[in-house]
Design an enzyme around this catalytic site. Sequence first.
Site, PDB file in Angstrom:
ATOM      1  N   LYS A   3      75.632  73.580  43.463  1.00  0.00           N
ATOM      2  CA  LYS A   3      74.542  73.083  42.617  1.00  0.00           C
ATOM      3  C   LYS A   3      75.060  72.943  41.189  1.00  0.00           C
ATOM      4  O   LYS A   3      75.594  73.897  40.631  1.00  0.00           O
ATOM      5  CB  LYS A   3      73.352  74.057  42.654  1.00  0.00           C
ATOM      6  CG  LYS A   3      72.172  73.601  41.793  1.00  0.00           C
ATOM      7  CD  LYS A   3      70.938  74.445  42.058  1.00  0.00           C
ATOM      8  CE  LYS A   3      69.781  74.042  41.160  1.00  0.00           C
ATOM      9  NZ  LYS A   3      68.570  74.842  41.440  1.00  0.00           N
ATOM     10  N   GLY A  57      73.249  65.499  36.450  1.00  0.00           N
ATOM     11  CA  GLY A  57      73.950  66.069  37.607  1.00  0.00           C
ATOM     12  C   GLY A  57      74.460  67.484  37.386  1.00  0.00           C
ATOM     13  O   GLY A  57      75.091  68.066  38.262  1.00  0.00           O
ATOM     14  N   ARG A  65      64.057  70.362  53.238  1.00  0.00           N
ATOM     15  CA  ARG A  65      62.786  70.677  52.571  1.00  0.00           C
ATOM     16  C   ARG A  65      61.626  69.914  53.220  1.00  0.00           C
ATOM     17  O   ARG A  65      61.849  68.930  53.930  1.00  0.00           O
ATOM     18  CB  ARG A  65      62.883  70.234  51.096  1.00  0.00           C
ATOM     19  CG  ARG A  65      63.984  70.940  50.348  1.00  0.00           C
ATOM     20  CD  ARG A  65      64.787  70.002  49.467  1.00  0.00           C
ATOM     21  NE  ARG A  65      66.029  70.644  49.038  1.00  0.00           N
ATOM     22  CZ  ARG A  65      66.136  71.427  47.980  1.00  0.00           C
ATOM     23  NH1 ARG A  65      65.091  71.600  47.197  1.00  0.00           N
ATOM     24  NH2 ARG A  65      67.268  72.014  47.684  1.00  0.00           N
ATOM     25  N   ASP A  74      59.129  69.384  47.358  1.00  0.00           N
ATOM     26  CA  ASP A  74      60.582  69.232  47.467  1.00  0.00           C
ATOM     27  C   ASP A  74      61.307  70.558  47.251  1.00  0.00           C
ATOM     28  O   ASP A  74      62.525  70.627  47.427  1.00  0.00           O
ATOM     29  CB  ASP A  74      61.099  68.169  46.478  1.00  0.00           C
ATOM     30  CG  ASP A  74      60.670  68.460  45.048  1.00  0.00           C
ATOM     31  OD1 ASP A  74      59.458  68.448  44.778  1.00  0.00           O
ATOM     32  OD2 ASP A  74      61.549  68.713  44.199  1.00  0.00           O
TER      33      ASP A  74
HETATM   34  P1  AMP Z   1      63.914  70.712  40.413  1.00  0.00           P
HETATM   35  O1  AMP Z   1      62.760  70.637  39.480  1.00  0.00           O
HETATM   36  O2  AMP Z   1      65.106  71.461  39.863  1.00  0.00           O
HETATM   37  O3  AMP Z   1      63.547  71.177  41.775  1.00  0.00           O
HETATM   38  O4  AMP Z   1      64.460  69.215  40.579  1.00  0.00           O
HETATM   39  C1  AMP Z   1      63.653  68.147  40.980  1.00  0.00           C
HETATM   40  C2  AMP Z   1      64.509  66.939  41.220  1.00  0.00           C
HETATM   41  O5  AMP Z   1      65.216  66.587  40.045  1.00  0.00           O
HETATM   42  C3  AMP Z   1      65.571  67.102  42.302  1.00  0.00           C
HETATM   43  O6  AMP Z   1      65.718  65.859  42.930  1.00  0.00           O
HETATM   44  C4  AMP Z   1      66.786  67.461  41.507  1.00  0.00           C
HETATM   45  O7  AMP Z   1      67.983  67.140  42.185  1.00  0.00           O
HETATM   46  C5  AMP Z   1      66.621  66.612  40.280  1.00  0.00           C
HETATM   47  N1  AMP Z   1      67.284  67.167  39.102  1.00  0.00           N
HETATM   48  C6  AMP Z   1      66.918  68.245  38.366  1.00  0.00           C
HETATM   49  N2  AMP Z   1      67.767  68.437  37.347  1.00  0.00           N
HETATM   50  C7  AMP Z   1      68.711  67.474  37.432  1.00  0.00           C
HETATM   51  C8  AMP Z   1      69.862  67.123  36.668  1.00  0.00           C
HETATM   52  N3  AMP Z   1      70.239  67.827  35.594  1.00  0.00           N
HETATM   53  N4  AMP Z   1      70.573  66.062  37.074  1.00  0.00           N
HETATM   54  C9  AMP Z   1      70.222  65.336  38.137  1.00  0.00           C
HETATM   55  N5  AMP Z   1      69.153  65.601  38.895  1.00  0.00           N
HETATM   56  C10 AMP Z   1      68.403  66.659  38.554  1.00  0.00           C
HETATM   57 MG    MG Z   2      64.247  71.332  43.488  1.00  0.00          MG
END
Ligand code: AMP
Ligand code: MG
Length: 493
Positions: free
Chosen positions: A115, A128, A185, A258
């Site tokens: 991650k 990313g 998920r 998700d």
């Molecule tokens: P989360 O809120 O961390 O569960 O993320 C929700 C969505 O946003 C998921 O599809 C993650 O992969 C994407 N995401 C969160 N932070 C980043 C980031 N810094 N770069 C790319 N995708 C992100």
């Molecule tokens: Mg997430």
Amino acid sequence: MMTHSPRPPLHAPKPWSNSFATLGEDFYVALAPTPVPEPYWVARNTTLSAELGWSWSDENEDVLLQELAGNRTPAGAVSLASVYSGHQFGVWAGQLGDGRAILLGDIAGHEIQLKGSGLTPFSRMGDGRAVLRSSIREFLASEAVHALGIPTSRALSIVGSDLPVRRETMETAAVVTRVAPSFIRFGHFEHFCHHDLHPQLRQLADFVIDRYYPACRTDPRFEGNPYASFLNAVSERTAAMVAQWQAVGFCHGVMNTDNMSILGQTLDYGPFQFLDAFDPGHICNHSDHQGRYAFNKQPQVAYWNLVCLGQALLPLIGDQEQAVAALDSFKACYLRSFSQQMAAKLGWERSSESTAALADSVWALLANERVDYPIFWRRLSQWSKRCDFLDSQVRDLFLQPKGIEAWLQQFSAAIALAPASHSADLMLRTNPKYVLRNHLGELAIRAANNRDYAPVSRLLAVLQTPFDEHPGCEDLADFPPAWAGSIAISCSS
Ligand code: AMP
Ligand code: MG
């Protein structure tokens, strides 16, 4: 597409494969992680590596560092980012996907995912990356939740890099290696249903049922409908998991669909919090303005999320009635698990009307005075163990002691009624002395930002055996300092 490594990397007992990749390219994009400059170890979880049968030895150390930094793909691994969608804060969010996570594959039934390992086709506006701060929180929380006996993804390591990452301020990057039987998920199913891709939806459901829920094929309660049985099984596992969260005082903070594991495991640690003072309506996520994911809303949100999963599985289940029937047991299952957990906190193996009444009334007392939740339960366990009814350690937690005094009398009377079935040792094995409070994570993060990683390791060791005494670590079992209340944890990670 099953690939075998010519040499077992990571000194693993079995070579890499990637079962998820066998689903085919409608489900993911194959790609390698993006390297980070000059990686270094921030934390290693040798307990988990031993469970996996891996060894960290001098000769493999650098190879491991490069592999878990995402700088070198382990030989034979087929790395990929998967596609999913989901509901965020109650609203359909459309396509999401692994925007910063890359699945390396699985070894002996454990999927290994990096991650923070760089851009993917699902990164949307993101970079990313994950910052060191949130990586330390996820690493420690995964292991703390596991040690409390709650199903969760695990964390094997944190690799840091001085690569700058912009959030509210400039921070640095880290890569966490997560381990779980599967990272699928609810949102994976929602994705294929939403796009009317029913053959893929069925393929995904069959994959998950065959690997993780084989009993659904022959479940007499949903005869001939393995998909209804599957929904029912996910619902019951989710109910049991959330019941454990509630009993231990864990607030996930961002229960979007998700972030809900199809295996009923705790997943995606972001703005989570273990409660300090007991406030049932506590909102731990500063981005959650409506309080949708407040502590006491978690059971109903879990159900709401399961309804989304039910909608997504409807094309396979066939009729609405069967889907509703599959979710019917959620409430009873939740209540049964929750009363069981609370009975154990009170020292009884089995729940009864008496344990349920004691638990209800003590929750009201704790809420009324916002008493420190972990310290209350630990002191109550010790009080019970010593049988010293003059000991005022528990009573002293309350400003107005009348209520708790009366409650302690009821509790003592219940023990006196059934002394053989009550166990103070069970209380000490159920009510942790060490909990990953926000301020403890924060102190470890501050030290790590100054390149001192010892506090992360010290905290990990204590949280992995949270019911033990750990002499010399009393500072980690204390009340939170006044500044803890001002720690603001948002979705920024
Ligand atoms: P989360 O809120 O961390 O569960 O993320 C929700 C969505 O946003 C998921 O599809 C993650 O992969 C994407 N995401 C969160 N932070 C980043 C980031 N810094 N770069 C790319 N995708 C992100
Ligand atoms: Mg997430």
